[in-house]
Every structure is written in C-alpha cells, then in structure tokens.
Design a protein around this motif. Structure first.
Motif, PDB file in Angstrom:
ATOM      1  N   UNK A  13     -10.534 -50.451  12.110  1.00  9.87           N
ATOM      2  CA  UNK A  13      -8.974 -50.647  11.840  1.00  9.87           C
ATOM      3  C   UNK A  13      -8.879 -50.441  10.507  1.00  9.87           C
ATOM      4  N   UNK A  14      -9.658 -51.263   9.631  1.00 11.09           N
ATOM      5  CA  UNK A  14      -9.568 -51.182   7.687  1.00 11.09           C
ATOM      6  C   UNK A  14      -9.512 -49.754   7.108  1.00 11.09           C
ATOM      7  N   UNK A  15     -10.596 -49.267   8.137  1.00  3.64           N
ATOM      8  CA  UNK A  15     -10.691 -47.901   7.087  1.00  3.64           C
ATOM      9  C   UNK A  15      -9.047 -46.776   7.450  1.00  3.64           C
ATOM     10  N   UNK A  16      -8.899 -46.540   9.407  1.00  4.78           N
ATOM     11  CA  UNK A  16      -8.070 -45.615   9.906  1.00  4.78           C
ATOM     12  C   UNK A  16      -6.644 -46.520   9.024  1.00  4.78           C
ATOM     13  N   UNK A  17      -6.285 -47.558   8.495  1.00  6.31           N
ATOM     14  CA  UNK A  17      -5.635 -47.952   7.715  1.00  6.31           C
ATOM     15  C   UNK A  17      -5.410 -47.543   6.660  1.00  6.31           C
ATOM     16  N   UNK A  18      -6.547 -47.368   5.998  1.00  7.04           N
ATOM     17  CA  UNK A  18      -6.326 -46.778   4.597  1.00  7.04           C
ATOM     18  C   UNK A  18      -6.579 -45.523   4.441  1.00  7.04           C
ATOM     19  N   UNK A  19      -6.992 -45.030   5.428  1.00  4.13           N
ATOM     20  CA  UNK A  19      -6.938 -43.480   5.173  1.00  4.13           C
ATOM     21  C   UNK A  19      -5.471 -42.550   5.223  1.00  4.13           C
ATOM     22  N   UNK A  20      -5.069 -43.314   6.630  1.00  5.28           N
ATOM     23  CA  UNK A  20      -3.336 -43.222   6.738  1.00  5.28           C
ATOM     24  C   UNK A  20      -2.246 -43.174   5.548  1.00  5.28           C
ATOM     25  N   UNK A  21      -2.744 -44.267   4.677  1.00  7.27           N
ATOM     26  CA  UNK A  21      -1.978 -45.097   3.667  1.00  7.27           C
ATOM     27  C   UNK A  21      -2.414 -43.743   2.654  1.00  7.27           C
ATOM     28  N   UNK A  22      -3.620 -42.903   2.464  1.00  3.05           N
ATOM     29  CA  UNK A  22      -3.698 -42.563   1.050  1.00  3.05           C
ATOM     30  C   UNK A  22      -3.490 -41.076   1.394  1.00  3.05           C
ATOM     31  N   UNK A  23      -3.329 -40.984   2.745  1.00  6.10           N
ATOM     32  CA  UNK A  23      -2.465 -39.242   3.574  1.00  6.10           C
ATOM     33  C   UNK A  23      -1.377 -38.845   3.035  1.00  6.10           C
ATOM     34  N   UNK A  24      -0.758 -40.339   2.886  1.00 10.96           N
ATOM     35  CA  UNK A  24       0.878 -40.024   2.539  1.00 10.96           C
ATOM     36  C   UNK A  24       1.722 -40.638   0.979  1.00 10.96           C
ATOM     37  N   UNK A  25       0.326 -41.207   0.394  1.00  7.81           N
ATOM     38  CA  UNK A  25       0.462 -41.285  -0.910  1.00  7.81           C
ATOM     39  C   UNK A  25      -0.164 -40.337  -1.569  1.00  7.81           C
ATOM     40  N   UNK A  26       1.324 -40.820  -2.419  1.00  9.16           N
ATOM     41  CA  UNK A  26       1.666 -39.297  -4.022  1.00  9.16           C
ATOM     42  C   UNK A  26       1.868 -39.122  -4.913  1.00  9.16           C
ATOM     43  N   UNK A  27       1.192 -40.518  -5.902  1.00  4.54           N
ATOM     44  CA  UNK A  27       1.136 -40.710  -6.916  1.00  4.54           C
ATOM     45  C   UNK A  27       1.685 -39.565  -7.876  1.00  4.54           C
ATOM     46  N   UNK A  28       0.909 -38.693  -7.903  1.00  4.32           N
ATOM     47  CA  UNK A  28       1.301 -37.964  -8.745  1.00  4.32           C
ATOM     48  C   UNK A  28       2.372 -36.591  -8.899  1.00  4.32           C
ATOM     49  N   UNK A  29       2.972 -36.645  -7.885  1.00  8.93           N
ATOM     50  CA  UNK A  29       4.029 -36.018  -7.221  1.00  8.93           C
ATOM     51  C   UNK A  29       5.527 -36.218  -8.848  1.00  8.93           C
ATOM     52  N   UNK A  30       6.013 -35.212  -9.760  1.00  8.81           N
ATOM     53  CA  UNK A  30       7.088 -35.013 -10.344  1.00  8.81           C
ATOM     54  C   UNK A  30       8.243 -36.596 -10.148  1.00  8.81           C
ATOM     55  N   UNK A  31       8.896 -36.557  -8.206  1.00  9.23           N
ATOM     56  CA  UNK A  31       9.737 -37.415  -7.740  1.00  9.23           C
ATOM     57  C   UNK A  31       9.320 -38.604  -8.731  1.00  9.23           C
ATOM     58  N   UNK A  32       8.411 -39.361  -8.391  1.00  7.07           N
ATOM     59  CA  UNK A  32       7.254 -40.651  -8.670  1.00  7.07           C
ATOM     60  C   UNK A  32       7.594 -40.955 -10.250  1.00  7.07           C
ATOM     61  N   UNK A  33       6.701 -40.045 -10.233  1.00  7.39           N
ATOM     62  CA  UNK A  33       7.006 -39.948 -12.274  1.00  7.39           C
ATOM     63  C   UNK A  33       7.865 -39.882 -12.876  1.00  7.39           C
TER      64      UNK A  33
END
Length: 174
Positions: A13-33
């Motif tokens: 359950x925790x691994x699936x949550x972490x994987x989903x979160x990681x897949x949608x997280x984009x801290x290198x995108x210009x909009x975030x920067x």
C-alpha cells in the motif's frame, strides 16, 4: 493477521502510494522553479529523504497494528471479557485499515493536485485534510499499539508542516 501478510499488505500500500506520488511529481519543471517559495522551504534533497523515512514508518506502524493481538485470557477474568476485548481490537483494526486507505489516497492526491493540477489553493485544502488524517491515523494506531502510534507522529508532523508550506506557496503565487 500474521506478520508476513500484514507486512506485505502495508508495504504494498505504501509502495503504490509512493510510486503514484513520484510519477506525478515534477520538481525540475520550469513552472515550479519559477514559483515564489517561503523562506522556510526545505532544500530539495530534504523531500526524498524525509518521504522515504516516513513511508517506511507508515509501513512499519501499520504492520504492528495489523498484527496486534489481545493478550491470552487469564483465569481470573469473567467469562466473555476476553472475547469482548478481542472483538473490540478487531473493530479498531478494521477502522484503522479504512483510515489508512483514505490517508494514502489523500497522500498521493496532494501530489496530483499540486504538481499536475497546479491548483495551489486546492492543494492547500487537501494538505490540511491529509494532516488531519495523519493525526487521526497516529491516534488510531496508538489506541491499538502505542509504539505504532508514536512511530506515526513524525508523519503527522511532516504533513502538518506540508499544509503550512502549501498554504504559503498558495499565498505567494495567487
């Protein structure tokens, strides 16, 4: 529940949550920067380190809760007391499972709302729900197994901090 099935369920359950979160997280995108961030924003490296430890603690605490047992009945207990205690423990564990599922959905949901939806106000509201859910999860775990509840306190603290951080980002980026 036996240890291995409980550990497998909690970890999955925790691994699936972490994987989903990681897949949608984009801290290198210009909009975030380009976003204005508050002065108390932790360095980027803090997030994967913190989340790895927090996810491990959620899996560990949940395994402890799912394997909790009522102590064997004593010979001095009135008839039926042990069974009532066992029934109550099973009810609490069932409710914990539901609370854990809701919490993990909120956990991954924040990432989708913030990173993909870029809706900072909604992400802040969702983060507040996640913080409340994390506090409730720690409370529920503590009622079943105090050590498991204590293990979830950093998660409750981190998600509360994340709600404040989300709110600050929303305020700085109207």
């Amino acid at each position: 529940m036996k240890f291995l099935p409980a550990f497998a369920l909690s970890s999955a359950a925790v691994t699936v949550t972490a994987a989903v979160g990681s897949l949608v997280t984009t801290p290198d995108d210009l909009w975030y920067k380009a976003l204005k961030k508050p002065s108390f924003q932790p360095p980027a490296l803090a997030f994967p380190i913190a989340w790895t430890a927090l996810y491990a603690s959620i899996a560990s605490a949940s395994t402890q809760v799912l394997t909790a047992e009522t102590p064997a009945p004593s010979t001095v207990q009135p008839a039926g007391v042990w069974q009532r205690e066992q029934d109550e423990l099973e009810r609490k564990v069932r409710h914990y499972k539901v609370a854990l599922g809701a919490n993990l959905v909120l956990n991954a949901g924040w990432s989708a709302i913030f990173w993909q939806g870029r809706n900072y106000k909604l992400a802040t509201a969702e983060a507040a729900l996640l913080a409340a859910s994390s506090i409730d999860l720690a409370r529920r775990a503590y009622q079943i197994k105090p050590a498991a509840g204590a293990l979830l306190l950093p998660y409750a603290g981190w998600t509360s901090f994340a709600a404040v951080l989300s709110g600050a980002i929303a305020k700085l980026n109207p």
